[in-house]
Design an enzyme around this catalytic site. Structure first.
Site, PDB file in Angstrom:
ATOM      1  N   GLY A 215       2.552   1.897  10.823  1.00  0.00           N
ATOM      2  CA  GLY A 215       3.453   3.036  10.680  1.00  0.00           C
ATOM      3  C   GLY A 215       4.127   3.439  11.980  1.00  0.00           C
ATOM      4  O   GLY A 215       4.739   4.499  12.068  1.00  0.00           O
TER       5      GLY A 215
ATOM      6  N   SER B  74       3.653  -2.518  10.322  1.00  0.00           N
ATOM      7  CA  SER B  74       5.110  -2.526  10.486  1.00  0.00           C
ATOM      8  C   SER B  74       5.744  -3.865  10.119  1.00  0.00           C
ATOM      9  O   SER B  74       6.713  -4.299  10.751  1.00  0.00           O
ATOM     10  CB  SER B  74       5.491  -2.101  11.916  1.00  0.00           C
ATOM     11  OG  SER B  74       5.017  -0.796  12.173  1.00  0.00           O
TER      12      SER B  74
ATOM     13  N   HIS C  25      -9.368   0.659   5.005  1.00  0.00           N
ATOM     14  CA  HIS C  25      -8.087   0.853   5.687  1.00  0.00           C
ATOM     15  C   HIS C  25      -8.324   1.759   6.898  1.00  0.00           C
ATOM     16  O   HIS C  25      -9.159   2.661   6.856  1.00  0.00           O
ATOM     17  CB  HIS C  25      -7.069   1.472   4.728  1.00  0.00           C
ATOM     18  CG  HIS C  25      -5.683   1.507   5.287  1.00  0.00           C
ATOM     19  ND1 HIS C  25      -5.283   2.467   6.179  1.00  0.00           N
ATOM     20  CD2 HIS C  25      -4.629   0.673   5.110  1.00  0.00           C
ATOM     21  CE1 HIS C  25      -4.018   2.220   6.525  1.00  0.00           C
ATOM     22  NE2 HIS C  25      -3.606   1.137   5.888  1.00  0.00           N
TER      23      HIS C  25
ATOM     24  N   LYS D  94      -0.021   4.247  -0.264  1.00  0.00           N
ATOM     25  CA  LYS D  94      -0.723   5.407   0.335  1.00  0.00           C
ATOM     26  C   LYS D  94      -0.552   6.647  -0.553  1.00  0.00           C
ATOM     27  O   LYS D  94      -0.451   6.514  -1.772  1.00  0.00           O
ATOM     28  CB  LYS D  94      -0.225   5.644   1.766  1.00  0.00           C
ATOM     29  CG  LYS D  94      -0.256   4.373   2.605  1.00  0.00           C
ATOM     30  CD  LYS D  94      -0.085   4.626   4.058  1.00  0.00           C
ATOM     31  CE  LYS D  94       0.002   3.301   4.795  1.00  0.00           C
ATOM     32  NZ  LYS D  94       0.012   3.444   6.222  1.00  0.00           N
TER      33      LYS D  94
ATOM     34  N   ASN E 162       0.861  -1.185   0.000  1.00  0.00           N
ATOM     35  CA  ASN E 162       0.000   0.000   0.000  1.00  0.00           C
ATOM     36  C   ASN E 162       0.897   1.235   0.000  1.00  0.00           C
ATOM     37  O   ASN E 162       1.523   1.541   1.005  1.00  0.00           O
ATOM     38  CB  ASN E 162      -0.890  -0.044   1.258  1.00  0.00           C
ATOM     39  CG  ASN E 162      -1.715   1.216   1.430  1.00  0.00           C
ATOM     40  OD1 ASN E 162      -1.826   2.031   0.509  1.00  0.00           O
ATOM     41  ND2 ASN E 162      -2.301   1.369   2.614  1.00  0.00           N
TER      42      ASN E 162
ATOM     43  N   GLU F   1      -6.842   4.218   8.023  1.00  0.00           N
ATOM     44  CA  GLU F   1      -6.728   5.664   7.772  1.00  0.00           C
ATOM     45  C   GLU F   1      -8.022   6.200   7.163  1.00  0.00           C
ATOM     46  O   GLU F   1      -8.432   7.320   7.442  1.00  0.00           O
ATOM     47  CB  GLU F   1      -5.515   5.942   6.863  1.00  0.00           C
ATOM     48  CG  GLU F   1      -4.213   5.746   7.635  1.00  0.00           C
ATOM     49  CD  GLU F   1      -3.051   5.250   6.802  1.00  0.00           C
ATOM     50  OE1 GLU F   1      -3.081   5.349   5.572  1.00  0.00           O
ATOM     51  OE2 GLU F   1      -2.085   4.743   7.417  1.00  0.00           O
TER      52      GLU F   1
ATOM     53  N   GLU G  83      -5.191  -5.475  10.519  1.00  0.00           N
ATOM     54  CA  GLU G  83      -4.181  -4.439  10.726  1.00  0.00           C
ATOM     55  C   GLU G  83      -4.435  -3.739  12.054  1.00  0.00           C
ATOM     56  O   GLU G  83      -5.235  -2.786  12.118  1.00  0.00           O
ATOM     57  CB  GLU G  83      -4.257  -3.414   9.593  1.00  0.00           C
ATOM     58  CG  GLU G  83      -3.976  -3.991   8.233  1.00  0.00           C
ATOM     59  CD  GLU G  83      -3.394  -2.932   7.308  1.00  0.00           C
ATOM     60  OE1 GLU G  83      -2.269  -3.131   6.846  1.00  0.00           O
ATOM     61  OE2 GLU G  83      -4.046  -1.901   7.092  1.00  0.00           O
TER      62      GLU G  83
HETATM   63  C1  PEP Z   1      -0.638  -0.085   6.222  1.00  0.00           C
HETATM   64  O1  PEP Z   1      -0.851   1.105   6.278  1.00  0.00           O
HETATM   65  O2  PEP Z   1      -1.446  -0.823   5.643  1.00  0.00           O
HETATM   66  C2  PEP Z   1       0.562  -0.605   6.861  1.00  0.00           C
HETATM   67  C3  PEP Z   1       0.583  -1.853   7.198  1.00  0.00           C
HETATM   68  O3  PEP Z   1       1.585   0.295   7.089  1.00  0.00           O
HETATM   69  P1  PEP Z   1       3.044  -0.034   7.722  1.00  0.00           P
HETATM   70  O4  PEP Z   1       3.520  -1.305   7.100  1.00  0.00           O
HETATM   71  O5  PEP Z   1       3.869   1.146   7.363  1.00  0.00           O
HETATM   72  O6  PEP Z   1       2.827  -0.173   9.201  1.00  0.00           O
END
Ligand code: PEP
Length: 250
Positions: free
Chosen positions: A173, A213, A95, A11, A9, A97, A167
């Site tokens: 992040g 992460s 997601h 973003k 992703n 966000e 997630e």
């Molecule tokens: C995400 O936003 O879907 C995600 C998993 O981000 P990150 O790997 O940076 O934590």
């Protein structure tokens, strides 16, 4: 046999030049990617059409979002049929966000999932608890509501076409990853929910990805879990040098 999937992703990152360069570098190195893993990238939607015209069989394309509406006066929105018309095969839905900054609710996401399925695009349905919910021990209830309210109206045939992505918001992040045990515990819980509703045969065919992460140093131990079928990757998907080792983490 359910699929192993690693999806990146991007973003709202990368200029046109940077995005093209990353896409080219993934395509050039696609022969190094695990043959048994489905690889997906979700760039900003403005790049999808161009990428789709220069596709490589190994790397599938996903949108990061789509409208729940079919067409019409919805300024700024992109419909599932538009995505379908340029060959996009997957789309992220819900997601964290989008839930947090664009007020997306389980009820709304239910309609996005339907809009995508109607155009034969695979929704990658994201869900996960925030830190406060985990600390108060509510994480299972929260996840159960996110999954059941948005998806459990679907038929067994329809739900079989969906990919799930757990997630935990506190791991996105932040550099904090769920431990392999925490990931497995939640994935097993979700698979049990699916099994209770649709039966074991359906539940065992649905891929459940972990996101938060995930990077080259922890992908192997996360993907080694029985119910973790791959990852949804943010930060580590922005460079071929970190994304490819994650893809090869099985
Ligand atoms: C995400 O936003 O879907 C995600 C998993 O981000 P990150 O790997 O940076 O934590």
């Amino acid at each position: 046999m359910r699929k192993n999937i690693v999806a990146g992703n991007w973003k709202m990152n990368l200029s046109h030049k940077e995005a093209l360069s990353l896409y080219d570098s993934l395509k050039t190195n696609s022969n190094e990617m695990d043959k048994h893993t489905t690889v997906i990238v979700a760039p900003p939607s403005i790049y999808l059409s161009e990428f789709s015209k220069n596709k490589n069989e190994k790397i599938k394309l996903a949108a990061q979002n789509c409208s729940e509406n079919e067409n019409g006066a919805f300024t700024g929105e992109i419909s599932a049929s538009m995505l379908q018309s340029i060959g996009v095969e997957y789309c992220l839905v819900g997601h964290s966000e989008r839930r947090a900054y664009f007020n997306e609710t389980n009820e709304l996401l239910k309609h996005k999932v339907e809009a995508l399925l109607a155009k034969a695009i695979t929704p990658i349905y994201c869900f996960g608890e925030v830190l406060k919910e985990r600390e108060s021990g509510n994480h299972f209830e929260v996840v159960k509501a996110q999954v059941s309210e948005a998806l459990f109206h679907l038929s067994a045939e329809a739900i079989s076409k969906i990919v799930l992505a757990y997630e935990p918001v506190w791991a996105i992040g932040t550099g904090k990853t769920a431990s392999p045990d925490q990931a497995q515990e939640m994935h097993q819980f979700v698979r049990r929910l699916l099994s209770d509703k649709y039966g074991e045969a359906v539940a065992k065919e649905i891929s459940i990805l972990y996101g938060g992460s995930c990077k080259p140093t922890n992908a192997k131990e996360l993907f080694a879990n029985q119910d973790v079928d791959g990852g949804l990757i943010g930060g580590a998907a922005l460079k071929a040098e970190t994304f490819i080792p994650v893809i090869n983490g099985f």
